[in-house]
Design a protein around this motif. Sequence first.
Motif, short mmCIF file in Angstrom:
data_model
loop_
_atom_site.label_atom_id
_atom_site.label_comp_id
_atom_site.label_asym_id
_atom_site.label_seq_id
_atom_site.Cartn_x
_atom_site.Cartn_y
_atom_site.Cartn_z
N GLN A 1 0.83 -1.20 0.00
CA GLN A 1 0.00 0.00 0.00
C GLN A 1 0.87 1.26 0.00
O GLN A 1 2.00 1.25 0.51
N LYS A 2 0.33 2.34 -0.54
CA LYS A 2 1.03 3.62 -0.56
C LYS A 2 0.91 4.31 0.80
O LYS A 2 -0.03 4.07 1.56
N ASN A 3 1.87 5.19 1.06
CA ASN A 3 1.84 5.94 2.32
C ASN A 3 0.68 6.92 2.40
O ASN A 3 0.22 7.29 3.47
N ASN A 4 0.20 7.39 1.25
CA ASN A 4 -1.00 8.22 1.19
C ASN A 4 -1.59 8.09 -0.22
O ASN A 4 -0.99 7.49 -1.10
N GLU A 5 -2.77 8.62 -0.42
CA GLU A 5 -3.47 8.44 -1.69
C GLU A 5 -3.57 9.73 -2.50
O GLU A 5 -4.21 9.78 -3.53
#
Length: 204
Positions: free
Chosen positions: A178-182
Amino acid sequence: MKKIIILAICLFTAGAVNAQSPIRFGVKAGLNLPNIIKGDGNNDYDTKVNPGFNAGITLDIMLIKGLAFTPELLYSTKGYKLETPLGEFKQTTHFIDIPILASINLGGSGLNLVVGPQVSFLTSTKNKYSSNFGSSVEEEFREDSDKFKKSLVGGVIGFRYDINDKFDLHGRYALDFQKNNEDGTKRTPEYKNQVFSVGVGVKF
């Protein structure tokens, strides 16, 4: 966040208490060589490794000959460095990592393949900018910041070499799925953590 970490520790302990197979408790520590895989946003920059460390506790729960369940509870630093024409930017992230691994012995030797999922809980993020003119600026985000995801799911693969029944050497690669933020920006880019690590372990 604190409740999640406490729950993880309780589950970790309960697994050891309830397991019917031989159990080995251990500690481990090592060097992290983290960097990032950039997302689709503002990514016209090159990053470098930001060396850190990991340390924590481990369990070896033998399932059958040659196969063990080896969960871990680790404190781990990650992040990256970025060189600019005017200085260096460095981001250091602090995580509680919970790898849930299987250890597969290879050919009856001391060499083992370790592989499995990992859940990571972000505790803090520290940004530091050091200019070429001698000044520096630091900014820290605690666990209640809304800039970054607080928990991430990833995977781990690597090898462990058992020197004897007490000491081992290990190396592995971990990647967040998963990414650290979207919603990445140049100030807070979106990325996935990746970490190469080496270290030593001691079993009791």
